[in-house]
Design a protein around this motif. Sequence first.
Motif, PDB file in Angstrom:
ATOM      1  N   THR A 268       6.613 -10.030 -26.523  1.00 20.37           N
ATOM      2  CA  THR A 268       6.210 -11.112 -25.620  1.00 20.37           C
ATOM      3  C   THR A 268       6.945 -11.019 -24.289  1.00 20.37           C
ATOM      4  O   THR A 268       6.336 -11.102 -23.209  1.00 20.37           O
ATOM      5  N   LEU A 269       8.261 -10.851 -24.352  1.00 21.51           N
ATOM      6  CA  LEU A 269       9.045 -10.771 -23.114  1.00 21.51           C
ATOM      7  C   LEU A 269       8.677  -9.541 -22.290  1.00 21.51           C
ATOM      8  O   LEU A 269       8.565  -9.619 -21.062  1.00 21.51           O
ATOM      9  N   LYS A 270       8.500  -8.396 -22.947  1.00 22.02           N
ATOM     10  CA  LYS A 270       8.118  -7.179 -22.229  1.00 22.02           C
ATOM     11  C   LYS A 270       6.758  -7.348 -21.567  1.00 22.02           C
ATOM     12  O   LYS A 270       6.550  -6.936 -20.422  1.00 22.02           O
ATOM     13  N   GLY A 271       5.826  -7.948 -22.293  1.00 22.15           N
ATOM     14  CA  GLY A 271       4.507  -8.167 -21.717  1.00 22.15           C
ATOM     15  C   GLY A 271       4.542  -9.120 -20.540  1.00 22.15           C
ATOM     16  O   GLY A 271       3.894  -8.893 -19.508  1.00 22.15           O
ATOM     17  N   HIS A 272       5.308 -10.195 -20.665  1.00 19.36           N
ATOM     18  CA  HIS A 272       5.418 -11.151 -19.565  1.00 19.36           C
ATOM     19  C   HIS A 272       6.120 -10.521 -18.358  1.00 19.36           C
ATOM     20  O   HIS A 272       5.730 -10.773 -17.210  1.00 19.36           O
ATOM     21  N   ASP A 273       7.155  -9.727 -18.611  1.00 21.68           N
ATOM     22  CA  ASP A 273       7.834  -9.048 -17.508  1.00 21.68           C
ATOM     23  C   ASP A 273       6.872  -8.136 -16.745  1.00 21.68           C
ATOM     24  O   ASP A 273       6.895  -8.078 -15.509  1.00 21.68           O
ATOM     25  N   TYR A 274       6.040  -7.427 -17.488  1.00 27.62           N
ATOM     26  CA  TYR A 274       5.069  -6.533 -16.851  1.00 27.62           C
ATOM     27  C   TYR A 274       4.104  -7.324 -15.980  1.00 27.62           C
ATOM     28  O   TYR A 274       3.816  -6.951 -14.838  1.00 27.62           O
ATOM     29  N   LEU A 275       3.593  -8.440 -16.509  1.00 26.34           N
ATOM     30  CA  LEU A 275       2.652  -9.257 -15.739  1.00 26.34           C
ATOM     31  C   LEU A 275       3.307  -9.835 -14.487  1.00 26.34           C
ATOM     32  O   LEU A 275       2.682  -9.890 -13.421  1.00 26.34           O
ATOM     33  N   HIS A 276       4.577 -10.263 -14.597  1.00 24.15           N
ATOM     34  CA  HIS A 276       5.287 -10.785 -13.427  1.00 24.15           C
ATOM     35  C   HIS A 276       5.516  -9.680 -12.399  1.00 24.15           C
ATOM     36  O   HIS A 276       5.422  -9.919 -11.189  1.00 24.15           O
ATOM     37  N   ASP A 277       5.827  -8.465 -12.864  1.00 23.58           N
ATOM     38  CA  ASP A 277       6.013  -7.341 -11.942  1.00 23.58           C
ATOM     39  C   ASP A 277       4.720  -7.034 -11.192  1.00 23.58           C
ATOM     40  O   ASP A 277       4.731  -6.772  -9.980  1.00 23.58           O
ATOM     41  N   VAL A 278       3.607  -7.036 -11.912  1.00 23.14           N
ATOM     42  CA  VAL A 278       2.313  -6.779 -11.281  1.00 23.14           C
ATOM     43  C   VAL A 278       2.001  -7.845 -10.240  1.00 23.14           C
ATOM     44  O   VAL A 278       1.565  -7.547  -9.121  1.00 23.14           O
ATOM     45  N   ALA A 279       2.241  -9.119 -10.591  1.00 21.56           N
ATOM     46  CA  ALA A 279       1.974 -10.211  -9.658  1.00 21.56           C
ATOM     47  C   ALA A 279       2.842 -10.101  -8.412  1.00 21.56           C
ATOM     48  O   ALA A 279       2.381 -10.350  -7.288  1.00 21.56           O
ATOM     49  N   GLN A 280       4.111  -9.715  -8.606  1.00 21.98           N
ATOM     50  CA  GLN A 280       5.006  -9.601  -7.454  1.00 21.98           C
ATOM     51  C   GLN A 280       4.607  -8.424  -6.563  1.00 21.98           C
ATOM     52  O   GLN A 280       4.634  -8.535  -5.337  1.00 21.98           O
ATOM     53  N   ARG A 281       4.216  -7.309  -7.181  1.00 26.27           N
ATOM     54  CA  ARG A 281       3.791  -6.147  -6.381  1.00 26.27           C
ATOM     55  C   ARG A 281       2.548  -6.491  -5.560  1.00 26.27           C
ATOM     56  O   ARG A 281       2.425  -6.096  -4.400  1.00 26.27           O
ATOM     57  N   LYS A 282       1.626  -7.231  -6.165  1.00 27.57           N
ATOM     58  CA  LYS A 282       0.423  -7.629  -5.431  1.00 27.57           C
ATOM     59  C   LYS A 282       0.780  -8.537  -4.261  1.00 27.57           C
ATOM     60  O   LYS A 282       0.203  -8.416  -3.177  1.00 27.57           O
ATOM     61  N   ALA A 283       1.721  -9.445  -4.493  1.00 26.19           N
ATOM     62  CA  ALA A 283       2.136 -10.350  -3.419  1.00 26.19           C
ATOM     63  C   ALA A 283       2.803  -9.579  -2.287  1.00 26.19           C
ATOM     64  O   ALA A 283       2.565  -9.847  -1.100  1.00 26.19           O
ATOM     65  N   GLU A 284       3.642  -8.604  -2.636  1.00 24.72           N
ATOM     66  CA  GLU A 284       4.313  -7.790  -1.610  1.00 24.72           C
ATOM     67  C   GLU A 284       3.305  -6.956  -0.831  1.00 24.72           C
ATOM     68  O   GLU A 284       3.416  -6.798   0.390  1.00 24.72           O
ATOM     69  N   ASP A 285       2.313  -6.396  -1.550  1.00 25.66           N
ATOM     70  CA  ASP A 285       1.279  -5.612  -0.869  1.00 25.66           C
ATOM     71  C   ASP A 285       0.482  -6.487   0.085  1.00 25.66           C
ATOM     72  O   ASP A 285       0.132  -6.065   1.204  1.00 25.66           O
ATOM     73  N   ALA A 286       0.190  -7.720  -0.338  1.00 30.25           N
ATOM     74  CA  ALA A 286      -0.560  -8.627   0.521  1.00 30.25           C
ATOM     75  C   ALA A 286       0.235  -8.988   1.765  1.00 30.25           C
ATOM     76  O   ALA A 286      -0.317  -9.080   2.876  1.00 30.25           O
ATOM     77  N   LEU A 287       1.551  -9.179   1.613  1.00 32.76           N
ATOM     78  CA  LEU A 287       2.391  -9.497   2.774  1.00 32.76           C
ATOM     79  C   LEU A 287       2.479  -8.314   3.734  1.00 32.76           C
ATOM     80  O   LEU A 287       2.454  -8.487   4.953  1.00 32.76           O
ATOM     81  N   ARG A 288       2.588  -7.115   3.171  1.00 29.72           N
ATOM     82  CA  ARG A 288       2.628  -5.936   4.039  1.00 29.72           C
ATOM     83  C   ARG A 288       1.327  -5.784   4.818  1.00 29.72           C
ATOM     84  O   ARG A 288       1.324  -5.445   6.007  1.00 29.72           O
ATOM     85  N   GLU A 289       0.217  -6.042   4.138  1.00 29.70           N
ATOM     86  CA  GLU A 289      -1.072  -5.949   4.814  1.00 29.70           C
ATOM     87  C   GLU A 289      -1.196  -7.012   5.901  1.00 29.70           C
ATOM     88  O   GLU A 289      -1.716  -6.750   6.992  1.00 29.70           O
ATOM     89  N   GLU A 290      -0.693  -8.214   5.633  1.00 36.17           N
ATOM     90  CA  GLU A 290      -0.728  -9.276   6.626  1.00 36.17           C
ATOM     91  C   GLU A 290       0.164  -8.948   7.817  1.00 36.17           C
ATOM     92  O   GLU A 290      -0.205  -9.209   8.981  1.00 36.17           O
ATOM     93  N   THR A 291       1.333  -8.360   7.537  1.00 32.53           N
ATOM     94  CA  THR A 291       2.229  -7.960   8.632  1.00 32.53           C
ATOM     95  C   THR A 291       1.578  -6.894   9.507  1.00 32.53           C
ATOM     96  O   THR A 291       1.662  -6.917  10.739  1.00 32.53           O
ATOM     97  N   ARG A 292       0.907  -5.920   8.843  1.00 26.43           N
ATOM     98  CA  ARG A 292       0.220  -4.874   9.606  1.00 26.43           C
ATOM     99  C   ARG A 292      -0.900  -5.455  10.458  1.00 26.43           C
ATOM    100  O   ARG A 292      -1.072  -5.093  11.620  1.00 26.43           O
ATOM    101  N   ARG A 293      -1.638  -6.409   9.882  1.00 28.16           N
ATOM    102  CA  ARG A 293      -2.731  -7.026  10.631  1.00 28.16           C
ATOM    103  C   ARG A 293      -2.199  -7.787  11.847  1.00 28.16           C
ATOM    104  O   ARG A 293      -2.777  -7.718  12.936  1.00 28.16           O
ATOM    105  N   GLN A 294      -1.082  -8.500  11.652  1.00 25.49           N
ATOM    106  CA  GLN A 294      -0.500  -9.242  12.757  1.00 25.49           C
ATOM    107  C   GLN A 294       0.022  -8.301  13.837  1.00 25.49           C
ATOM    108  O   GLN A 294      -0.075  -8.604  15.045  1.00 25.49           O
ATOM    109  N   ALA A 295       0.588  -7.161  13.411  1.00 23.00           N
ATOM    110  CA  ALA A 295       1.089  -6.185  14.390  1.00 23.00           C
ATOM    111  C   ALA A 295      -0.047  -5.654  15.255  1.00 23.00           C
ATOM    112  O   ALA A 295       0.089  -5.499  16.475  1.00 23.00           O
ATOM    113  N   GLU A 296      -1.187  -5.374  14.620  1.00 20.00           N
ATOM    114  CA  GLU A 296      -2.336  -4.882  15.377  1.00 20.00           C
ATOM    115  C   GLU A 296      -2.843  -5.953  16.335  1.00 20.00           C
ATOM    116  O   GLU A 296      -3.228  -5.654  17.466  1.00 20.00           O
TER     117      GLU A 296
END
Length: 329
Positions: A268-296
């Motif tokens: 259970t803990l390993k599965g939840h950790d994986y899901l939290h990691d995926v959610a955080q990576r998606k959030a970081e990718d979205a922020l990077r994309e937003e930063t790039r868009r703002q830079a342009e």
Amino acid sequence: MHDDDARVDVVDAPLPPLAAVCAVDVAAAVTSAAIIAPFITLVDKAVVQSAAGVATLSQALATSAKELITRPHVFVRRPEVALVAGVYASTYAAANLTDSICDRVYDEADTNSASKREVARFATTTATNMTAILLKDAAFAKLFGKAATGVAPPVPLACYALFATRDCATIASAFTVPRALAPVLSGAMGMPPSEAQKIIQVASPIASQIVCTPIHLLALDVYNRPDATKGLSRFATVAKQSASTTLARMGRMAPAYGLGGITNTYLTLKGHDYLHDVAQRKAEDALREETRRQAEEHARQGKGADKLRRTQSTVSPKKTITRKQSFTM
């Protein structure tokens, strides 16, 4: 704030979808139950056969163990194994799902959240386990007790009451006692709280069989001998079988509360950790994309990237969830 001042916006990492979390909870429960069910079936089946006089406890254990060793592919497909797996899978899943929902509902800042979680967890696991175990015990009595020889006595209310009493005592020994005694053991022995928790969670249910097994045997005797009227006769029957059956049921606790509970918690803990990691990576990718868009956008407006660099967004670390080990009957 002046334009020249740097600003950092911290964005909370989003929680994983609840549906995905629940899927992990159920998968961990089913996997853990499947691992331990064959070993627990050996004891449960033998106890019922012994109580009904169909075979001695040692004979019943030897017969089932022989088939498990020599023909495991046949043994694991028997209905009694499925019944036991259903008890553990449903109760592990109830505990896991309750914890996950409580993580979303209750605020950690609330001083009463811990007690609310305990009440919710105990209520759901007790209701689920007691229902599943009663159905399993009734089915086992029909499959391997006197009903197997053609006599199918109805299950009296007294029998259900005794099974319910046994289940409440066992569940309390698995959920309530460890959380109360683990800090005491940790302080007395100077060991990490997590290690103390594991020791108590295994030792407490095993020790509880000194009380729970006679209750279990009395319930079986009420079922197998519905016409017996003398209380001394019942207590004599229970006393005769208590020692060997208590030892057998103590051995049964090892996979149920040790291997099964720890495996369920780990998965259970390993599965939840994986899901939290995926959610955080998606959030970081979205922020990077937003930063790039703002830079342009700033580049097109001729404002340059220096001002943009002074306004940054970061994703906070994922929430760490400490999950107690889940155990069942």
